[in-house]
Design a protein around this motif. Structure first.
Motif, PDB file in Angstrom:
ATOM      1  N   UNK A 108       0.850  -1.190   0.000  1.00 21.28           N
ATOM      2  CA  UNK A 108       0.000   0.000   0.000  1.00 21.28           C
ATOM      3  C   UNK A 108       0.886   1.240   0.000  1.00 21.28           C
ATOM      4  N   UNK A 109       0.445   2.269  -0.677  1.00 17.03           N
ATOM      5  CA  UNK A 109       1.121   3.559  -0.748  1.00 17.03           C
ATOM      6  C   UNK A 109       2.453   3.524  -1.510  1.00 17.03           C
ATOM      7  N   UNK A 110       2.777   2.399  -2.146  1.00 15.37           N
ATOM      8  CA  UNK A 110       3.967   2.387  -2.994  1.00 15.37           C
ATOM      9  C   UNK A 110       3.554   2.913  -4.377  1.00 15.37           C
ATOM     10  N   UNK A 111       4.494   3.465  -5.146  1.00 15.64           N
ATOM     11  CA  UNK A 111       4.126   4.179  -6.376  1.00 15.64           C
ATOM     12  C   UNK A 111       3.295   3.385  -7.390  1.00 15.64           C
ATOM     13  N   UNK A 112       3.773   2.222  -7.836  1.00 15.92           N
ATOM     14  CA  UNK A 112       3.039   1.465  -8.850  1.00 15.92           C
ATOM     15  C   UNK A 112       1.675   1.010  -8.371  1.00 15.92           C
ATOM     16  N   UNK A 113       1.612   0.631  -7.104  1.00 12.96           N
ATOM     17  CA  UNK A 113       0.345   0.157  -6.525  1.00 12.96           C
ATOM     18  C   UNK A 113      -0.653   1.301  -6.395  1.00 12.96           C
ATOM     19  N   UNK A 114      -0.171   2.483  -6.036  1.00  5.09           N
ATOM     20  CA  UNK A 114      -1.043   3.630  -5.789  1.00  5.09           C
ATOM     21  C   UNK A 114      -1.395   4.426  -7.036  1.00  5.09           C
ATOM     22  N   UNK A 115      -0.473   4.488  -7.983  1.00  6.70           N
ATOM     23  CA  UNK A 115      -0.733   5.291  -9.185  1.00  6.70           C
ATOM     24  C   UNK A 115      -1.429   4.505 -10.292  1.00  6.70           C
ATOM     25  N   UNK A 116      -1.219   3.188 -10.315  1.00  5.66           N
ATOM     26  CA  UNK A 116      -1.700   2.406 -11.452  1.00  5.66           C
ATOM     27  C   UNK A 116      -2.568   1.212 -11.057  1.00  5.66           C
ATOM     28  N   UNK A 117      -2.032   0.335 -10.209  1.00  2.00           N
ATOM     29  CA  UNK A 117      -2.687  -0.961 -10.012  1.00  2.00           C
ATOM     30  C   UNK A 117      -4.051  -0.853  -9.322  1.00  2.00           C
ATOM     31  N   UNK A 118      -4.096  -0.350  -8.094  1.00  2.00           N
ATOM     32  CA  UNK A 118      -5.380  -0.218  -7.393  1.00  2.00           C
ATOM     33  C   UNK A 118      -6.333   0.726  -8.123  1.00  2.00           C
ATOM     34  N   UNK A 162       0.453  -5.792   4.429  1.00  2.00           N
ATOM     35  CA  UNK A 162       0.485  -4.585   5.261  1.00  2.00           C
ATOM     36  C   UNK A 162      -0.451  -4.828   6.429  1.00  2.00           C
ATOM     37  N   UNK A 163      -0.441  -3.922   7.397  1.00  2.00           N
ATOM     38  CA  UNK A 163      -1.387  -4.069   8.507  1.00  2.00           C
ATOM     39  C   UNK A 163      -2.758  -3.534   8.085  1.00  2.00           C
ATOM     40  N   UNK A 164      -3.829  -3.942   8.779  1.00  2.00           N
ATOM     41  CA  UNK A 164      -5.171  -3.533   8.354  1.00  2.00           C
ATOM     42  C   UNK A 164      -5.426  -2.034   8.425  1.00  2.00           C
ATOM     43  N   UNK A 165      -4.747  -1.318   9.318  1.00  2.00           N
ATOM     44  CA  UNK A 165      -4.954   0.128   9.425  1.00  2.00           C
ATOM     45  C   UNK A 165      -4.396   0.851   8.197  1.00  2.00           C
ATOM     46  N   UNK A 166      -3.231   0.411   7.739  1.00  2.00           N
ATOM     47  CA  UNK A 166      -2.638   0.975   6.521  1.00  2.00           C
ATOM     48  C   UNK A 166      -3.545   0.674   5.330  1.00  2.00           C
ATOM     49  N   UNK A 167      -4.061  -0.552   5.261  1.00  2.00           N
ATOM     50  CA  UNK A 167      -4.954  -0.928   4.157  1.00  2.00           C
ATOM     51  C   UNK A 167      -6.219  -0.079   4.149  1.00  2.00           C
ATOM     52  N   UNK A 168      -6.770   0.186   5.327  1.00  2.00           N
ATOM     53  CA  UNK A 168      -7.974   1.013   5.414  1.00  2.00           C
ATOM     54  C   UNK A 168      -7.698   2.430   4.894  1.00  2.00           C
ATOM     55  N   UNK A 169      -6.584   3.009   5.328  1.00  2.00           N
ATOM     56  CA  UNK A 169      -6.233   4.367   4.895  1.00  2.00           C
ATOM     57  C   UNK A 169      -5.980   4.411   3.389  1.00  2.00           C
ATOM     58  N   UNK A 170      -5.323   3.397   2.866  1.00  2.00           N
ATOM     59  CA  UNK A 170      -5.020   3.334   1.433  1.00  2.00           C
ATOM     60  C   UNK A 170      -6.307   3.206   0.618  1.00  2.00           C
ATOM     61  N   UNK A 171      -7.214   2.344   1.068  1.00  2.00           N
ATOM     62  CA  UNK A 171      -8.497   2.168   0.374  1.00  2.00           C
ATOM     63  C   UNK A 171      -9.288   3.478   0.364  1.00  2.00           C
ATOM     64  N   UNK A 172      -9.288   4.183   1.496  1.00  2.00           N
ATOM     65  CA  UNK A 172     -10.008   5.466   1.566  1.00  2.00           C
ATOM     66  C   UNK A 172      -9.405   6.487   0.615  1.00  2.00           C
ATOM     67  N   UNK A 173      -8.091   6.547   0.577  1.00  2.00           N
ATOM     68  CA  UNK A 173      -7.423   7.515  -0.295  1.00  2.00           C
ATOM     69  C   UNK A 173      -7.784   7.297  -1.761  1.00  2.00           C
ATOM     70  N   UNK A 174      -8.023   6.039  -2.137  1.00  2.00           N
ATOM     71  CA  UNK A 174      -8.315   5.724  -3.537  1.00  2.00           C
ATOM     72  C   UNK A 174      -9.800   5.469  -3.791  1.00  2.00           C
TER      73      UNK A 174
END
Length: 194
Positions: free
Chosen positions: A70-80, A104-116
């Motif tokens: 989560x929050x890594x460039x390829x995953x955040x800009x393209x994949x998800x 990743x931990x579930x809290x990071x995943x939650x924040x990443x999902x919300x951001x996208x």
């Protein structure tokens, strides 16, 4: 992990064998098309919200994809974002659920999902100890960059817990075969394992 003993019917009769890994793993150790997904517990948004992998796709068609972080460039800009944007297209093709798994931990995943803005489009699930990822045979040592073992980048078409098509990036991190457009094209062509 315990050893399993299974009998298989061959043309010449019944043979017994022992397997020290789940029975769907052969050769390279990566799950194969036609195999059943391993049964593990993942987490959604909080450690209290456990999700059993066998329940994710039971009686459903869906997409499962894994990302290095989560929050890594390829995953955040393209994949998800690609899967979030394509969620309606998958729905039109008869796919009920899209699941992203990351070590990743579930809290990071939650924040990443919300951001996208993944809510209602893609379920982002945490595999904090990488047990599910390792059971798939898709782990990748990224200690030098991300601090631990992570998931290779992959995507699969799943039908009632069976892997119908599997796409694994050759280097484990690239952004080619595992993108949403590639899966949509494969589904439309009917290029799925029986």
């Amino acid at each position: 992990m315990f050893h399993l003993q299974k009998s298989i019917q061959l043309a010449t009769g019944v043979r017994a064998f022992h397997a020290s890994k789940p029975l769907f793993l052969f050769g390279s150790g990566v799950i194969k098309e036609g195999a059943t997904l391993p049964n593990h517990t993942l987490f959604e948004n909080t450690p209290k919200n456990k999700v059993n992998t066998k329940d994710l796709f039971a009686g459903k068609k869906g997409i499962l994809f894994g990302v290095p972080g989560a929050f890594t460039p390829g995953c955040s800009k393209t994949h998800l974002p690609g899967y979030v944007d394509s969620a309606k297209d998958f729905k039109k093709l008869g796919y009920d659920t899209i699941v992203c798994v990351t070590v990743n931990d579930p809290f990071v995943c939650e924040a990443w999902a919300k951001e996208h803005k993944a809510d209602g489009q893609v379920r982002v699930l945490a595999d904090p100890d990488a047990k599910f990822t390792k059971a798939l045979g898709l782990e990748k040592d990224m200690t030098a960059v991300l601090g631990n073992v992570r998931s290779s980048r992959y995507a699969m078409v799943v039908d009632d817990n069976k892997v119908k098509k599997l796409f694994v990036e050759p280097d484990g991190t690239g952004l080619t075969c595992s993108l949403s457009k590639n899966l949509i094209d494969s589904i439309k062509k009917g290029d799925l394992a029986k």
